[in-house]
Scaffold this motif. Structure first.
Motif, PDB file in Angstrom:
ATOM      1  N   GLY A  29       2.369  -4.099  39.273  1.00  0.00           N
ATOM      2  CA  GLY A  29       2.964  -5.413  39.037  1.00  0.00           C
ATOM      3  C   GLY A  29       2.520  -6.028  37.725  1.00  0.00           C
ATOM      4  O   GLY A  29       3.320  -6.651  37.016  1.00  0.00           O
ATOM      5  N   GLY A  70      -2.176 -10.771  43.551  1.00  0.00           N
ATOM      6  CA  GLY A  70      -1.254  -9.826  44.151  1.00  0.00           C
ATOM      7  C   GLY A  70      -1.802  -9.017  45.303  1.00  0.00           C
ATOM      8  O   GLY A  70      -1.059  -8.267  45.932  1.00  0.00           O
ATOM      9  N   PRO A  73      -0.067 -10.174  49.022  1.00  0.00           N
ATOM     10  CA  PRO A  73       1.323  -9.733  49.231  1.00  0.00           C
ATOM     11  C   PRO A  73       1.471  -8.210  49.188  1.00  0.00           C
ATOM     12  O   PRO A  73       2.271  -7.638  49.925  1.00  0.00           O
ATOM     13  CB  PRO A  73       2.114 -10.392  48.105  1.00  0.00           C
ATOM     14  CG  PRO A  73       1.172 -11.169  47.308  1.00  0.00           C
ATOM     15  CD  PRO A  73      -0.179 -11.082  47.900  1.00  0.00           C
ATOM     16  N   SER A 105       6.062 -11.390  47.302  1.00  0.00           N
ATOM     17  CA  SER A 105       5.437 -11.797  46.042  1.00  0.00           C
ATOM     18  C   SER A 105       5.904 -13.193  45.626  1.00  0.00           C
ATOM     19  O   SER A 105       5.097 -14.038  45.238  1.00  0.00           O
ATOM     20  CB  SER A 105       5.758 -10.778  44.949  1.00  0.00           C
ATOM     21  OG  SER A 105       5.184 -11.152  43.727  1.00  0.00           O
ATOM     22  N   HIS A 125       7.871 -12.537  38.981  1.00  0.00           N
ATOM     23  CA  HIS A 125       7.104 -12.128  40.159  1.00  0.00           C
ATOM     24  C   HIS A 125       7.959 -11.277  41.097  1.00  0.00           C
ATOM     25  O   HIS A 125       7.462 -10.323  41.703  1.00  0.00           O
ATOM     26  CB  HIS A 125       6.554 -13.344  40.893  1.00  0.00           C
ATOM     27  CG  HIS A 125       5.573 -14.117  40.090  1.00  0.00           C
ATOM     28  ND1 HIS A 125       4.398 -13.583  39.620  1.00  0.00           N
ATOM     29  CD2 HIS A 125       5.598 -15.393  39.653  1.00  0.00           C
ATOM     30  CE1 HIS A 125       3.740 -14.486  38.940  1.00  0.00           C
ATOM     31  NE2 HIS A 125       4.448 -15.601  38.940  1.00  0.00           N
ATOM     32  N   GLY A 129       6.984  -7.474  42.117  1.00  0.00           N
ATOM     33  CA  GLY A 129       6.842  -7.103  43.520  1.00  0.00           C
ATOM     34  C   GLY A 129       7.823  -6.020  43.938  1.00  0.00           C
ATOM     35  O   GLY A 129       7.487  -5.128  44.715  1.00  0.00           O
TER      36      GLY A 129
END
Length: 161
Positions: A29, A70, A73, A105, A125, A129
């Protein structure tokens, strides 16, 4: 009701998914976010060795933020992917887990950010994700459990010609 061995195997699949996604997902990510920001800001008009070195340093600095933001998630997405591990054999399944990663995310960032800042960064984001979830699901789907002694080997899925 499931026999204890099946429940134990399912719990191990969930734990493996959560660990894989939490370990690798935030780094993927961060790379996607950094690439997206550089591409949208026009930061690589004339790439040089100096700017490439700066991007590598910036990537490692972004990891300092990627894992605290992160981790949760990614672990939740991985737990769901672990639950569905036996079905992660097609690109459609990998993309579905990527979609779940995007939703989780964005939802997590919505809780962590104020509304004005969130609206401008939500798509970044979501993309991070999505890509991280799809790549991790693809990797999780590659792991195959070996049959134990006395157990029939799993047959590979058949495809129509």
């Amino acid at each position: 009701m499931n026999p204890p061995a099946t429940r134990r195997r399912r719990a191990l699949d969930i734990a493996l998914g959560a660990l894989l996604f939490a370990a690798v997902g935030p780094a993927i990510g961060a790379a996607v976010t950094l690439t997206t920001l550089v591409a949208t800001q026009g930061g690589m008009d004339k790439p040089t060795l100096e700017t490439a070195g700066g991007l590598v340093v910036l990537f490692f600095i972004s990891l300092l933020f990627a894992y605290p933001l992160g981790f949760l998630p990614a672990a939740m997405t991985g737990a769901c992917a672990g639950w569905l591990r036996h079905r992660l054999r097609s690109p459609a399944a990998w993309l579905g887990i990527g979609g779940l990663g995007a939703v989780l995310s964005v939802a997590w960032m919505a809780l962590a950010r104020n509304a004005e800042q969130f609206e401008s960064e939500a798509w970044t984001h979501a993309l991070a994700g999505f890509v991280a979830g799809a790549v991790c699901a693809w990797q999780l789907g590659r792991f195959r459990r070996r049959p134990s002694a006395g157990e029939a080997p799993a047959t590979p899925p058949t495809t129509a010609p």
